[in-house]
Design an enzyme around this catalytic site. Structure first.
Site, PDB file in Angstrom:
ATOM      1  N   SER A  91      14.698  28.863  80.246  1.00 35.53           N
ATOM      2  CA  SER A  91      14.410  30.045  79.433  1.00 35.53           C
ATOM      3  C   SER A  91      13.766  31.136  80.279  1.00 35.53           C
ATOM      4  O   SER A  91      12.739  30.917  80.924  1.00 35.53           O
ATOM      5  CB  SER A  91      13.471  29.673  78.279  1.00 35.53           C
ATOM      6  OG  SER A  91      14.089  28.739  77.417  1.00 35.53           O
TER       7      SER A  91
ATOM      8  N   ARG B 272      22.616  23.330  79.781  1.00 30.68           N
ATOM      9  CA  ARG B 272      21.654  22.268  80.074  1.00 30.68           C
ATOM     10  C   ARG B 272      21.568  21.323  78.879  1.00 30.68           C
ATOM     11  O   ARG B 272      21.411  21.751  77.744  1.00 30.68           O
ATOM     12  CB  ARG B 272      20.286  22.901  80.324  1.00 30.68           C
ATOM     13  CG  ARG B 272      19.228  21.950  80.828  1.00 30.68           C
ATOM     14  CD  ARG B 272      17.919  22.683  81.051  1.00 30.68           C
ATOM     15  NE  ARG B 272      17.131  22.091  82.111  1.00 30.68           N
ATOM     16  CZ  ARG B 272      16.063  22.668  82.645  1.00 30.68           C
ATOM     17  NH1 ARG B 272      15.681  23.861  82.222  1.00 30.68           N
ATOM     18  NH2 ARG B 272      15.382  22.063  83.598  1.00 30.68           N
TER      19      ARG B 272
ATOM     20  N   ASN C 103       3.965  30.161  76.842  1.00 32.11           N
ATOM     21  CA  ASN C 103       2.927  30.111  75.804  1.00 32.11           C
ATOM     22  C   ASN C 103       1.789  29.231  76.288  1.00 32.11           C
ATOM     23  O   ASN C 103       1.969  28.394  77.182  1.00 32.11           O
ATOM     24  CB  ASN C 103       3.492  29.539  74.494  1.00 32.11           C
ATOM     25  CG  ASN C 103       4.104  28.153  74.685  1.00 32.11           C
ATOM     26  OD1 ASN C 103       5.277  28.029  75.049  1.00 32.11           O
ATOM     27  ND2 ASN C 103       3.320  27.112  74.463  1.00 32.11           N
TER      28      ASN C 103
ATOM     29  N   SER D 187      11.923  19.276  79.456  1.00 34.50           N
ATOM     30  CA  SER D 187      13.048  19.170  80.388  1.00 34.50           C
ATOM     31  C   SER D 187      12.533  18.759  81.759  1.00 34.50           C
ATOM     32  O   SER D 187      11.394  18.330  81.917  1.00 34.50           O
ATOM     33  CB  SER D 187      13.787  20.515  80.478  1.00 34.50           C
ATOM     34  OG  SER D 187      12.951  21.498  81.086  1.00 34.50           O
TER      35      SER D 187
ATOM     36  N   GLU E 215       4.227  19.922  71.204  1.00 36.71           N
ATOM     37  CA  GLU E 215       3.163  18.936  71.329  1.00 36.71           C
ATOM     38  C   GLU E 215       2.016  19.273  70.372  1.00 36.71           C
ATOM     39  O   GLU E 215       1.752  20.434  70.076  1.00 36.71           O
ATOM     40  CB  GLU E 215       2.636  18.914  72.775  1.00 36.71           C
ATOM     41  CG  GLU E 215       3.697  18.643  73.827  1.00 36.71           C
ATOM     42  CD  GLU E 215       4.552  19.875  74.124  1.00 36.71           C
ATOM     43  OE1 GLU E 215       4.104  21.025  73.871  1.00 36.71           O
ATOM     44  OE2 GLU E 215       5.695  19.696  74.588  1.00 36.71           O
TER      45      GLU E 215
ATOM     46  N   HIS F 239      19.909  29.762  76.685  1.00 41.09           N
ATOM     47  CA  HIS F 239      20.623  29.092  77.760  1.00 41.09           C
ATOM     48  C   HIS F 239      22.111  29.444  77.688  1.00 41.09           C
ATOM     49  O   HIS F 239      22.688  29.569  76.608  1.00 41.09           O
ATOM     50  CB  HIS F 239      20.465  27.572  77.662  1.00 41.09           C
ATOM     51  CG  HIS F 239      19.064  27.090  77.858  1.00 41.09           C
ATOM     52  ND1 HIS F 239      18.613  26.596  79.062  1.00 41.09           N
ATOM     53  CD2 HIS F 239      18.008  27.054  77.012  1.00 41.09           C
ATOM     54  CE1 HIS F 239      17.341  26.259  78.940  1.00 41.09           C
ATOM     55  NE2 HIS F 239      16.953  26.527  77.709  1.00 41.09           N
TER      56      HIS F 239
ATOM     57  N   HIS G   5      19.521  18.852  76.989  1.00 40.40           N
ATOM     58  CA  HIS G   5      18.146  18.397  76.838  1.00 40.40           C
ATOM     59  C   HIS G   5      18.107  17.008  76.208  1.00 40.40           C
ATOM     60  O   HIS G   5      18.983  16.641  75.412  1.00 40.40           O
ATOM     61  CB  HIS G   5      17.360  19.372  75.962  1.00 40.40           C
ATOM     62  CG  HIS G   5      17.195  20.733  76.559  1.00 40.40           C
ATOM     63  ND1 HIS G   5      18.204  21.678  76.524  1.00 40.40           N
ATOM     64  CD2 HIS G   5      16.148  21.322  77.194  1.00 40.40           C
ATOM     65  CE1 HIS G   5      17.770  22.786  77.114  1.00 40.40           C
ATOM     66  NE2 HIS G   5      16.544  22.593  77.522  1.00 40.40           N
TER      67      HIS G   5
END
Length: 266
Positions: A32, A85, A228, A205, A186, A64, A87
């Site tokens: 990203s 990609r 972030n 990733s 998370e 992506h 993931h």
């Protein structure tokens, strides 16, 4: 030859036929915010939709590209930009996650630059910061390796390439990246755990791809764009649109950095 190796060889042959490039020198995985670098690196000499190559699924995450692009630098090197990609949170199959890197190695690439967007556990390394990966923690519970594949990971990220990156931007901070499975962000408790274990970057990733690259003998450079502050650090809720926004605003600056690094790679 293992099944994974034979699948990679088949994919590499399709890639060669579509791009007209018999052997690549460098492979790029552009996470990203990093996509604009491709246009600064060299002239596009061929491309193919990832879905047309054996082993790739026909989907890409927002931010992506779904294209595999072959670039030629001014000094004649060939660079493969790995689009689409895969993931771990999309396919739940570490072998599929590693397929692009393995295809690149089968197509001749000996160096891999892998990038990502991530969360930071350090308020002083906030959104828009680029971090040079020194190490990673694979927290997925998975691996693309099979059998007695005892791959040395003591220098997963090339000291030589890290020195090159620092010669271009001496202010790049080091980071240790922890790969979670995703797709959920998370929790604050998980971020605290990551910090205790030694990670200061969190994301979804990179680690599984680097495992496959090192198994193939590739020299790896890792760069993370902080999109972030991780949960519980900045006090804000998290949204994927913020990742895209920071990627877009940082794009020109980080693309120039990456293009300069690729120019210096030999």
């Amino acid at each position: 030859m293992t099944d994974a190796t034979s699948r990679a060889a088949e994919a590499a042959q399709t890639l060669r036929a579509a791009t007209g490039v018999e052997s690549f020198d460098i492979a790029l995985v552009l996470g990203s915010g990093w996509g604009g670098a491709a246009d600064l690196i060299g002239e596009e000499v061929g491309s193919i939709e990832a879905a047309e190559i054996p082993g790739f699924d026909a989907h890409a995450v927002a931010g992506h590209s779904s294209m595999m692009r072959a670039l030629r630098t001014e000094d004649g090197r060939h660079v493969l930009v790995l689009g689409s990609r895969q993931h771990f949170y999309q396919v739940r199959d570490a072998g599929k996650v590693a397929h692009g890197v393995r295809m690149a190695a089968a197509a001749g690439a000996t160096q891999l630059v892998i990038t990502n967007g991530c969360g930071s556990t350090r308020p002083e390394v906030g959104p828009g910061s680029v971090v040079l990966l020194a190490d990673h923690i694979n927290f997925t519970g998975a691996t693309p390796l099979e059998g007695a594949s005892f791959v040395d990971m003591s220098q997963a990220y090339s000291p030589r390439l890290r020195e090159l990156a620092r010669s271009i931007d001496a202010d790049l901070p080091d980071g240790v990246y922890m790969q979670f499975t995703g797709p959920q962000y998370e929790t604050p408790a998980e971020v605290r755990m990551a910090s205790i274990l030694g990670a200061n970057l969190v994301g979804m990733s990179t680690a599984l791809e680097v495992l496959a690259a090192r198994q193939a003998g590739m020299e790896v450079l890792g760069l993370s764009l902080v999109t972030n502050l991780a949960a519980g650090i900045g006090g804000e809720t998290l949204d994927h649109s913020e990742v895209l926004d920071v990627g877009a605003s940082s794009g020109p600056r980080i693309s120039r950095l990456l293009a300069d690094i690729v120019e210096g790679m030999r």
